[in-house]
Motif scaffolding. Structure first.
Motif, PDB file in Angstrom:
ATOM      1  N   PRO A  43       1.032  -1.384   0.095  1.00  0.00           N
ATOM      2  CA  PRO A  43       0.245  -0.328   0.242  1.00  0.00           C
ATOM      3  C   PRO A  43       0.213   1.354   0.208  1.00  0.00           C
ATOM      4  O   PRO A  43       1.627   1.410   0.675  1.00  0.00           O
ATOM      5  N   SER A  44       0.528   2.468  -0.469  1.00  0.00           N
ATOM      6  CA  SER A  44       0.707   3.373  -0.678  1.00  0.00           C
ATOM      7  C   SER A  44       1.580   3.771   0.562  1.00  0.00           C
ATOM      8  O   SER A  44       2.712   5.016   0.247  1.00  0.00           O
ATOM      9  N   ASP A  45       0.833   3.895   1.846  1.00  0.00           N
ATOM     10  CA  ASP A  45       1.100   4.506   3.213  1.00  0.00           C
ATOM     11  C   ASP A  45       2.127   3.812   3.581  1.00  0.00           C
ATOM     12  O   ASP A  45       3.506   4.643   4.658  1.00  0.00           O
ATOM     13  N   LYS A  46       2.788   2.578   3.012  1.00  0.00           N
ATOM     14  CA  LYS A  46       3.989   1.589   3.938  1.00  0.00           C
ATOM     15  C   LYS A  46       4.744   2.220   2.547  1.00  0.00           C
ATOM     16  O   LYS A  46       5.935   2.525   2.936  1.00  0.00           O
ATOM     17  N   ALA A  47       4.567   2.282   1.497  1.00  0.00           N
ATOM     18  CA  ALA A  47       5.587   2.977   0.558  1.00  0.00           C
ATOM     19  C   ALA A  47       6.159   4.278   1.032  1.00  0.00           C
ATOM     20  O   ALA A  47       8.077   4.210   0.556  1.00  0.00           O
ATOM     21  N   ILE A  48       5.126   5.060   1.471  1.00  0.00           N
ATOM     22  CA  ILE A  48       5.985   6.429   1.861  1.00  0.00           C
ATOM     23  C   ILE A  48       6.315   6.042   2.733  1.00  0.00           C
ATOM     24  O   ILE A  48       7.558   7.099   3.259  1.00  0.00           O
ATOM     25  N   LYS A  49       6.227   5.359   3.846  1.00  0.00           N
ATOM     26  CA  LYS A  49       7.513   5.502   5.292  1.00  0.00           C
ATOM     27  C   LYS A  49       8.415   4.735   5.028  1.00  0.00           C
ATOM     28  O   LYS A  49       9.715   5.162   5.533  1.00  0.00           O
ATOM     29  N   ASP A  50       9.060   3.891   3.999  1.00  0.00           N
ATOM     30  CA  ASP A  50       9.880   3.320   3.251  1.00  0.00           C
ATOM     31  C   ASP A  50      10.285   4.863   2.373  1.00  0.00           C
ATOM     32  O   ASP A  50      11.850   4.456   3.087  1.00  0.00           O
ATOM     33  N   SER A  51       9.757   5.061   1.785  1.00  0.00           N
ATOM     34  CA  SER A  51      10.877   6.073   0.561  1.00  0.00           C
ATOM     35  C   SER A  51      11.109   7.382   2.155  1.00  0.00           C
ATOM     36  O   SER A  51      12.458   8.046   1.613  1.00  0.00           O
ATOM     37  N   GLN A  52      10.464   7.315   3.019  1.00  0.00           N
ATOM     38  CA  GLN A  52      11.204   8.710   3.917  1.00  0.00           C
ATOM     39  C   GLN A  52      12.095   7.651   4.938  1.00  0.00           C
ATOM     40  O   GLN A  52      13.140   8.578   5.181  1.00  0.00           O
TER      41      GLN A  52
END
Length: 321
Positions: free
Chosen positions: A274-283
């Motif tokens: 999901p996008s929220d997990k991808a953003i956390k990984d990106s951060q």
């Protein structure tokens, strides 16, 4: 992006919203499942001109692709679409920069005066008149590649001959003198207002009709993308961003690539990523790439230089002119 206090920050919320939208398109089967392998967009272009793709992003007035589309599907019609509205507002694609650096002279050049003489030569009326117009609008030499029609504007004599002898000239136009926007024979005006050929053959008339159809579509792009209420995204044009210190520049390059890989993986992975997990990984990746220090450096630079560089909002002052 700028936060509520006018500080330059990394727009993570907008990045997640963009990712959510891309995932919806991909999951719905609206985009090519193999789009990530189409690095230069060649397949997308081919799918568009053969009628397999309904939306495609062209770089500038790509009338050649339009004519290929019409050849494959005579009933096809095109128009520029405004980008969809978002929770952050409505925006437009990147606009060509009105002012930019196109080349530099090496500090150790043996004869810098000769370099400037070359630039002056390329910017002269005579050279500009030869290479400034497109093949379809009279580039080249009079009597060899074009003739002056009854309208007073140039008309190509033989398009196929011109393609063979003049197609390499495009990159040279960055040094030539721009035509006057008020000139009825300028590239832009001839695209928006095609002139009926003085010699009417079946091929010429058919081509003129296609030019008129494209002109209407091209005008719709001006209407859709030059509206200040739908500004170009971003605060500073890429050409005016400062050069980071070497170590930070490497950190930024590696960090951006890692983030792009994460976002791409999320797009094609459905609910499993999901996008929220991808953003956390990106951060997390950004943090390990010295991201905080890069953001601080850029924010400080912006405070000191925002009145000295061309910002996105300034583009629209040029557009008025």
């Amino acid at each position: 992006m700028l936060d509520d206090n006018g500080k330059l920050v990394f727009g993570w919320e907008r990045l997640q919203a963009s990712l959510d939208f891309k995932k919806k398109l991909y999951d719905a089967g609206i985009v090519d499942k193999d789009y990530l392998t189409d690095g230069k967009g060649d397949k997308a272009k081919q799918d568009f001109v053969t009628g397999k793709l309904g939306m495609w992003g062209a770089n500038g007035a790509d009338i050649a692709s339009f004519k290929t589309l019409k050849k494959n599907n005579p009933n096809a019609e095109i128009a520029a679409l405004a980008l969809p509205s978002t929770s952050f507002g409505q925006f437009s694609p990147l606009i060509s920069q009105p002012v930019q650096m196109i080349s530099v002279v090496n500090a150790k050049a043996k004869d810098p005066e000769a370099v400037i003489q070359f630039v002056d030569f390329m910017n002269s009326d005579k050279v500009s008149s030869v290479i400034n117009l497109s093949l379809e609008k009279g580039a080249g030499l009079e009597g060899v590649h074009y003739k002056v029609g009854s309208s007073g504007c140039r008309e190509p004599i033989d398009l196929e001959k011109n393609k063979k002898e003049l197609s390499y000239l495009g990159d040279f136009t960055v040094y030539t003198k721009n035509t006057d926007p008020s000139d009825k024979c300028s590239n832009t005006n001839l695209t928006l207002h095609p002139i009926e050929p003085s010699i009417k053959t079946e091929a010429n008339v058919a081509d003129y009709e296609l030019n008129k159809q494209f002109a209407a579509a091209y005008q719709s792009a001006f209407d859709a993308y030059l509206d200040k209420s739908r500004p170009m995204i971003g605060v500073i044009s890429g050409s005016y961003l400062p050069a980071l210190p070497q170590d930070m520049a490497l950190n930024q390059t590696n960090g951006y690539k890692a983030i792009l890989d994460i976002l791409s993986k999320s797009v094609i992975s459905g609910s499993s990523y999901p996008s929220d997990k991808a953003i956390k990984d990106s951060q997390a990746v950004w943090a390990t790439s010295n991201g905080a220090n890069i953001e601080t450096w850029m924010a400080d630079w912006f405070v000191k230089n925002k009145d000295k560089v061309l910002l996105t909002k300034d583009y629209y002052d040029f557009i008025k002119k």
